[in-house]
Scaffold this motif. Structure first.
Motif, mmCIF file in Angstrom:
data_model
loop_
_atom_site.group_PDB
_atom_site.id
_atom_site.type_symbol
_atom_site.label_atom_id
_atom_site.label_comp_id
_atom_site.label_asym_id
_atom_site.label_seq_id
_atom_site.Cartn_x
_atom_site.Cartn_y
_atom_site.Cartn_z
ATOM 1 N N GLU A 6 0.827 -1.207 0.000
ATOM 2 C CA GLU A 6 0.000 0.000 0.000
ATOM 3 C C GLU A 6 0.865 1.263 0.000
ATOM 4 O O GLU A 6 0.554 2.234 -0.676
ATOM 5 C CB GLU A 6 -0.941 -0.015 1.207
ATOM 6 C CG GLU A 6 -2.005 1.035 1.143
ATOM 7 C CD GLU A 6 -3.005 0.907 2.271
ATOM 8 O OE1 GLU A 6 -4.097 1.460 2.121
ATOM 9 O OE2 GLU A 6 -2.694 0.282 3.302
ATOM 10 N N ARG A 7 1.962 1.230 0.739
ATOM 11 C CA ARG A 7 2.869 2.383 0.811
ATOM 12 C C ARG A 7 3.686 2.526 -0.470
ATOM 13 O O ARG A 7 3.848 3.607 -1.007
ATOM 14 C CB ARG A 7 3.804 2.228 2.015
ATOM 15 C CG ARG A 7 4.872 3.311 2.133
ATOM 16 C CD ARG A 7 5.851 3.056 3.269
ATOM 17 N NE ARG A 7 6.466 1.738 3.259
ATOM 18 C CZ ARG A 7 7.506 1.385 2.502
ATOM 19 N NH1 ARG A 7 8.040 2.252 1.670
ATOM 20 N NH2 ARG A 7 8.011 0.166 2.572
ATOM 21 N N PRO B 246 -7.744 -3.939 0.956
ATOM 22 C CA PRO B 246 -7.083 -4.460 2.151
ATOM 23 C C PRO B 246 -7.555 -5.849 2.576
ATOM 24 O O PRO B 246 -6.741 -6.640 3.064
ATOM 25 C CB PRO B 246 -7.369 -3.416 3.226
ATOM 26 C CG PRO B 246 -8.464 -2.568 2.695
ATOM 27 C CD PRO B 246 -8.444 -2.690 1.210
ATOM 28 N N HIS B 247 -8.812 -6.169 2.381
ATOM 29 C CA HIS B 247 -9.299 -7.487 2.791
ATOM 30 C C HIS B 247 -8.751 -8.609 1.904
ATOM 31 O O HIS B 247 -8.735 -9.769 2.313
ATOM 32 C CB HIS B 247 -10.823 -7.525 2.824
ATOM 33 C CG HIS B 247 -11.396 -6.627 3.875
ATOM 34 N ND1 HIS B 247 -11.114 -6.772 5.208
ATOM 35 C CD2 HIS B 247 -12.213 -5.548 3.785
ATOM 36 C CE1 HIS B 247 -11.730 -5.838 5.901
ATOM 37 N NE2 HIS B 247 -12.403 -5.079 5.046
ATOM 38 N N LEU B 248 -8.304 -8.241 0.730
ATOM 39 C CA LEU B 248 -7.677 -9.205 -0.170
ATOM 40 C C LEU B 248 -6.149 -9.120 -0.108
ATOM 41 O O LEU B 248 -5.464 -9.921 -0.727
ATOM 42 C CB LEU B 248 -8.131 -8.974 -1.609
ATOM 43 C CG LEU B 248 -9.618 -9.147 -1.894
ATOM 44 C CD1 LEU B 248 -9.927 -8.800 -3.338
ATOM 45 C CD2 LEU B 248 -10.052 -10.575 -1.582
ATOM 46 N N GLY B 249 -5.647 -8.102 0.587
ATOM 47 C CA GLY B 249 -4.205 -7.892 0.653
ATOM 48 C C GLY B 249 -3.635 -7.485 -0.696
ATOM 49 O O GLY B 249 -2.527 -7.863 -1.056
ATOM 50 N N ALA B 250 -4.410 -6.693 -1.442
ATOM 51 C CA ALA B 250 -4.021 -6.360 -2.806
ATOM 52 C C ALA B 250 -4.174 -4.874 -3.106
ATOM 53 O O ALA B 250 -4.940 -4.166 -2.451
ATOM 54 C CB ALA B 250 -4.861 -7.166 -3.789
ATOM 55 N N VAL B 251 -3.445 -4.456 -4.105
ATOM 56 C CA VAL B 251 -3.577 -3.123 -4.683
ATOM 57 C C VAL B 251 -3.853 -3.339 -6.166
ATOM 58 O O VAL B 251 -3.178 -4.129 -6.821
ATOM 59 C CB VAL B 251 -2.292 -2.290 -4.476
ATOM 60 C CG1 VAL B 251 -2.468 -0.890 -5.027
ATOM 61 C CG2 VAL B 251 -1.912 -2.230 -3.005
ATOM 62 N N PRO C 193 11.960 -2.330 -7.197
ATOM 63 C CA PRO C 193 12.670 -2.482 -5.927
ATOM 64 C C PRO C 193 11.750 -2.182 -4.743
ATOM 65 O O PRO C 193 10.864 -1.329 -4.836
ATOM 66 C CB PRO C 193 13.781 -1.450 -5.999
ATOM 67 C CG PRO C 193 13.815 -0.964 -7.400
ATOM 68 C CD PRO C 193 12.497 -1.279 -8.020
ATOM 69 N N LEU C 194 11.952 -2.876 -3.640
ATOM 70 C CA LEU C 194 11.146 -2.620 -2.442
ATOM 71 C C LEU C 194 11.533 -1.294 -1.790
ATOM 72 O O LEU C 194 10.738 -0.714 -1.066
ATOM 73 C CB LEU C 194 11.281 -3.760 -1.444
ATOM 74 C CG LEU C 194 10.600 -5.053 -1.867
ATOM 75 C CD1 LEU C 194 10.811 -6.142 -0.818
ATOM 76 C CD2 LEU C 194 9.109 -4.848 -2.100
#
Length: 113
Positions: free
Chosen positions: A46-47, A72-77, A110-111
């Motif tokens: 998310e960030r 957020p409930h799926l852990g996805a963007v 990159p993270l």
């Protein structure tokens, strides 16, 4: 866990280390979803994955705006990339203008921005 890329005795962590991605296309739009492998990594997604960063990453491909949706409930963007396929898959002369290649490309981000 996916492998990381080592360069000059340092380990470069990329998005593929914590997420998977799916993409598709419809007309001149592409869709792209990035899903955390571990729910604890969702805040990092998310960030890290802003519409601006995704648009910059695909600057040579995406000519229009990028809309972002957090799930957020799926852990996805999820992203919708407008004017991203050179007029659409059936109109483009590009060898592979399909949105499906975008999911592989985004995972190389990159993270650490």
């Amino acid at each position: 866990m996916a492998p990381t890329t080592a360069t000059n005795n340092t380990t470069r962590r990329i998005l593929q280390d914590i997420a998977l991605a799916r993409s598709g296309d419809k007309g001149n739009r592409a869709t792209l979803s990035v899903i955390a492998l571990d729910p604890a990594d969702y805040p990092t997604l998310e960030r890290l994955l802003t519409a601006e960063r995704v648009q910059a990453h695909f600057a040579g491909v995406v000519q229009g705006v990028v809309q972002r949706y957090t799930l957020p409930h799926l852990g996805a963007v999820h992203f919708v990339l407008f004017d991203a396929l050179a007029g659409g898959v059936t109109r483009s002369l590009a060898l592979d203008a399909h949105g499906k290649t975008l999911s592989a490309a985004v995972l190389d981000l990159p993270l650490e921005p």
